[in-house]
Design a protein around this motif. Sequence first.
Motif, short mmCIF file in Angstrom:
data_model
loop_
_atom_site.label_atom_id
_atom_site.label_comp_id
_atom_site.label_asym_id
_atom_site.label_seq_id
_atom_site.Cartn_x
_atom_site.Cartn_y
_atom_site.Cartn_z
N MET A 1 0.78 -1.21 0.07
CA MET A 1 0.03 0.07 -0.23
C MET A 1 0.91 1.20 -0.02
N LEU B 1 0.84 5.57 0.38
CA LEU B 1 -0.12 6.64 0.56
C LEU B 1 0.00 7.58 -0.63
N TRP C 1 9.14 -4.34 10.32
CA TRP C 1 8.76 -5.27 9.38
C TRP C 1 7.32 -5.84 9.66
N ASP D 1 -0.57 -3.52 5.64
CA ASP D 1 -1.60 -2.55 5.16
C ASP D 1 -2.65 -2.43 5.88
N VAL E 1 -1.98 0.62 8.29
CA VAL E 1 -2.09 1.76 7.69
C VAL E 1 -3.48 2.22 7.32
N THR E 2 -4.23 1.37 6.81
CA THR E 2 -5.68 1.58 6.48
C THR E 2 -6.36 1.99 7.67
N CYS F 1 -5.66 5.65 8.27
CA CYS F 1 -6.13 6.33 7.46
C CYS F 1 -7.62 6.76 7.88
N GLU G 1 -3.38 11.71 5.47
CA GLU G 1 -2.06 10.86 5.17
C GLU G 1 -0.81 11.72 5.60
N ILE H 1 0.14 10.97 9.00
CA ILE H 1 0.70 9.71 9.21
C ILE H 1 2.16 9.49 8.60
N PHE H 2 2.45 10.08 7.33
CA PHE H 2 3.68 10.21 6.91
C PHE H 2 4.85 10.85 7.79
#
Lengths: 80, 130
Positions: free
Chosen positions: A1, A3, B81, B85, B88-89, B92, B98, B101-102
Amino acid sequence: MRLSALTQPHTLRQRLLFAVFRGLLGQVPGPVLALSYRRELGGKHLARCYQQALRQAKEWSVGEVELFAVFVSSLNRCRF
Amino acid sequence: MSLPPELQRAFDALTSNHGATEPALRRGVLEFARSGSDTLLHLHGPELLSAGESPDSGVRRNNLREDTLRKFLDKVADRPWTITDEDVTRLCTQWHSEDLIFELTLACALGAGLRRFDAGLRSLEKAEAP
């Protein structure tokens, strides 16, 4: 995934860079996306750190530094 | 411990330049990952909780969001590691940003990297000590 905040280019330079990568590789590599995000915030300075550490080390050859990077990445279970 | 100039510039830029999140929050996350201390995270809790959230949201929802973010940052710092996904989903969905988050991931990763860098320097000092 990935962003979408990273995959959307913000400047003309990024647009061109991303287009070249997509044309050559089919996608933009993750590190390029990460370093392209708001370059003044991190990417610009981190890219210089990488350049200095991976390409300008005085004590080790480029090959040795790459080997260190592969080893450390493998400990982090990350493909280098 | 002082940092090499290029690394210091990266540290300063990430903890003081303009972004989608408050510089103090990024610094708090970076220090959290570098030293394991969450003092600054607590100090900036209100900013953390209000980022990207509507004013009428309930406390329970905020706690859930903070818990999700905290667990994610723990993973970024110690075992990246294991991030999936789904992690992260979920972030979000709960944070609606986003950029947040980044930027916090970047701060956390730099802090975690500096923790290892500090440990490496300490080991060298020990090895070189008479």
